[in-house]
Enzyme design. Structure first.
Site, PDB file in Angstrom:
ATOM      1  CG  ASP A  14      11.000  -8.557   9.971  1.00 29.17           C
ATOM      2  OD1 ASP A  14      10.329  -7.622  10.421  1.00 29.17           O
ATOM      3  OD2 ASP A  14      10.658  -9.246   9.002  1.00 29.17           O
ATOM      4  CG  ASP A 109       8.479 -12.196   8.604  1.00 23.50           C
ATOM      5  OD1 ASP A 109       7.737 -11.845   9.522  1.00 23.50           O
ATOM      6  OD2 ASP A 109       9.060 -11.416   7.847  1.00 23.50           O
ATOM      7  CD  GLU A 110       8.097  -9.139  13.172  1.00 22.68           C
ATOM      8  OE1 GLU A 110       8.066  -8.227  13.980  1.00 22.68           O
ATOM      9  OE2 GLU A 110       7.191  -9.328  12.316  1.00 22.68           O
TER      10      GLU A 110
HETATM   11  P1  TTP Z   1       6.495  -8.222   7.593  1.00 21.69           P
HETATM   12  O1  TTP Z   1       7.745  -8.711   8.251  1.00 21.69           O
HETATM   13  O2  TTP Z   1       5.756  -7.085   8.226  1.00 21.69           O
HETATM   14  O3  TTP Z   1       6.772  -7.790   6.096  1.00 21.69           O
HETATM   15  P2  TTP Z   1       7.715  -8.444   5.019  1.00 21.69           P
HETATM   16  O4  TTP Z   1       8.553  -9.529   5.598  1.00 21.69           O
HETATM   17  O5  TTP Z   1       6.869  -8.859   3.860  1.00 21.69           O
HETATM   18  O6  TTP Z   1       8.595  -7.222   4.568  1.00 21.69           O
HETATM   19  P3  TTP Z   1       9.806  -6.519   5.338  1.00 21.69           P
HETATM   20  O7  TTP Z   1      10.999  -6.744   4.469  1.00 21.69           O
HETATM   21  O8  TTP Z   1       9.422  -5.081   5.424  1.00 21.69           O
HETATM   22  O9  TTP Z   1       9.912  -7.210   6.672  1.00 21.69           O
HETATM   23  O10 TTP Z   1       5.468  -9.418   7.459  1.00 21.69           O
HETATM   24  C1  TTP Z   1       5.891 -10.747   7.222  1.00 21.69           C
HETATM   25  C2  TTP Z   1       4.889 -11.484   6.369  1.00 21.69           C
HETATM   26  O11 TTP Z   1       3.608 -11.447   6.996  1.00 21.69           O
HETATM   27  C3  TTP Z   1       4.701 -10.879   5.007  1.00 21.69           C
HETATM   28  O12 TTP Z   1       5.642 -11.364   4.060  1.00 21.69           O
HETATM   29  C4  TTP Z   1       3.297 -11.262   4.672  1.00 21.69           C
HETATM   30  C5  TTP Z   1       2.591 -11.337   5.999  1.00 21.69           C
HETATM   31  N1  TTP Z   1       1.787 -10.122   6.200  1.00 21.69           N
HETATM   32  C6  TTP Z   1       0.439 -10.158   5.856  1.00 21.69           C
HETATM   33  O13 TTP Z   1      -0.081 -11.193   5.455  1.00 21.69           O
HETATM   34  N2  TTP Z   1      -0.278  -9.002   5.980  1.00 21.69           N
HETATM   35  C7  TTP Z   1       0.269  -7.840   6.423  1.00 21.69           C
HETATM   36  O14 TTP Z   1      -0.415  -6.806   6.512  1.00 21.69           O
HETATM   37  C8  TTP Z   1       1.669  -7.817   6.787  1.00 21.69           C
HETATM   38  C9  TTP Z   1       2.324  -6.546   7.272  1.00 21.69           C
HETATM   39  C10 TTP Z   1       2.371  -8.972   6.644  1.00 21.69           C
HETATM   40 MG    MG Z   2       9.562  -9.310   7.378  1.00 22.79          MG
END
Ligand code: TTP
Ligand code: MG
Length: 355
Positions: A14, A109-110
């Site tokens: 992630d 991203d995951e």
């Molecule tokens: P996430 O992996 O949930 O969050 P993140 O990568 O920004 O932060 P973390 O370090 O906690 O992993 O989500 C990945 C991307 O998906 C995030 O950068 C933006 C998008 N996203 C949205 O557009 N809306 C949302 O509600 C979430 C949770 C993520």
């Molecule tokens: Mg993330």
């Protein structure tokens, strides 16, 4: 559990504050200050994500941008560049593919990787994860976190443990104790409402759940009850699915009190949109559906073509669905989108926020 599911090595990768990290990489002036990517604060924009500086102020994904600005007045709010995030996503998926064919992307991203049969690093999933993260950093300039465990659920929870730029291993002989100590809110599928309901019954961590029978949990939580009982034991038999084709994404809510007017339904539907956008995660779509269920449990679904979520269109659809009810009261409002085929994913993009 089938033999093939025993002794698996699953990695959940992630990216760290993904969209915000890309913006900081490409705009050095953004670094070191609270930054969010999302829709404008003066319209109905929501935060897609934010960097860790902004998180210190309580800014969160899916929060209205206006609320984010209240919590952090100096917040720098920028529009997203979905085409850049998609390009990075392809880069990281190409890196995953060096190690295994069994890749299940969850969003841009995951992803879950099943590296049970990966020949590299003497088969050490921990070292494979380190290498993948190092390659991501070298080739994209961005950091990722990883969780390594014998199943998807534990790998996903583990990837959050040492964020940002960290990883966490849950070895096979530690799964039960890890799950027993896990706060229930960290279990995927346990949202704030479910967590609250469980807390009312005195259940806070995995071990509390194991004191109940699956039947008791099913009584409280429906189908998810027995699943939660498994998770609390650290068990998750789901395989890594390489070709998951999700056809639609939707949200709905059953109302505390039946509605008798279409405009009241608009409001409910508007309230569902941020959650729909959150679940969509920027994926392109080709159609939208509005669902109303009436007090007699009859339901109707109205579908139209759409590639963006337009309130005017959705309201007109609510009107259409409401008319079909011929005066019946509404007990549930839902909105869903039909996803575009995977091939379309490069070509299209969803504007961030609704603004
Ligand atoms: P996430 O992996 O949930 O969050 P993140 O990568 O920004 O932060 P973390 O370090 O906690 O992993 O989500 C990945 C991307 O998906 C995030 O950068 C933006 C998008 N996203 C949205 O557009 N809306 C949302 O509600 C979430 C949770 C993520
Ligand atoms: Mg993330």
């Amino acid at each position: 559990m089938s033999e093939s599911l025993k002794g698996r090595k699953i990695i959940h990768v992630d990216m760290d504050c993904f969209y915000a990290a890309v913006e900081m990489r490409d705009n050095p002036e953004y670094r070191g200050r609270p930054l969010a990517v999302g829709g404008k604060a003066d319209s109905r924009g929501v935060i897609a994500t934010c960097n860790y500086e902004a998180r210190a102020f309580g800014v969160r994904s899916a929060m209205p941008s206006s609320e984010a600005k209240r919590r952090c007045p100096e917040l720098l709010l920028v529009r997203g560049r979905m085409e850049v995030y998609k390009a990075v996503s392809e880069q990281i998926r190409a890196i995953f593919a060096r190690y295994t064919d069994l890749i299940e992307p969850l969003s841009l991203d995951e992803a879950y990787l099943d590296v049970t049969d990966c020949p590299y690093c003497q088969g050490s999933a921990t070292r494979i994860a380190e290498r993948i993260r190092a390659e991501i950093l070298a080739e994209t300039g961005l950091t990722a976190s990883a969780g390594i465990a014998p199943n998807k659920f534990l790998a996903k929870v583990a990837s959050d443990e040492n964020k940002p730029n960290g990883q966490c291993v849950i070895p096979p002989d530690r799964t039960a104790e890890f799950a027993a100590a896990l706060p229930l809110r960290k279990i995927p599928g346990v949202g704030p409402k479910t967590a609250e309901r469980l807390a009312e019954h005195g259940l806070h961590i995995g071990a509390d759940v194991l004191a109940k029978t699956p039947e008791q949990l099913a009584h409280w939580l429906g189908k998810f009850g027995p699943v939660l009982h498994q998770r609390a034991q650290g068990i998750d038999p789901r395989p890594v699915q390489t070709h998951r084709e999700r056809k639609s994404v939707g949200v709905e809510t059953t109302l505390a009190r039946d509605l008798t007017q279409a405009p009241a339904c608009y409001q409910v539907l508007e309230g569902l949109l941020p959650e729909l956008e959150r679940r969509l995660r920027g994926r392109p779509f080709k159609g939208v559906q509005v669902k109303l269920k009436f007090h007699d449990f009859q339901q109707t679904t109205l579908a139209q073509q759409a590639t963006v979520l337009e309130l005017a269109q959705l309201k007109a659809m609510v009107d259409g669905a409401f008319e079909r009810g011929e005066g019946r009261r509404v007990r549930l409002v839902g909105v869903a989108v039909t996803l575009a085929p995977a091939e379309a994913e490069q070509a299209q993009q969803l504007p961030l926020g609704l603004g």
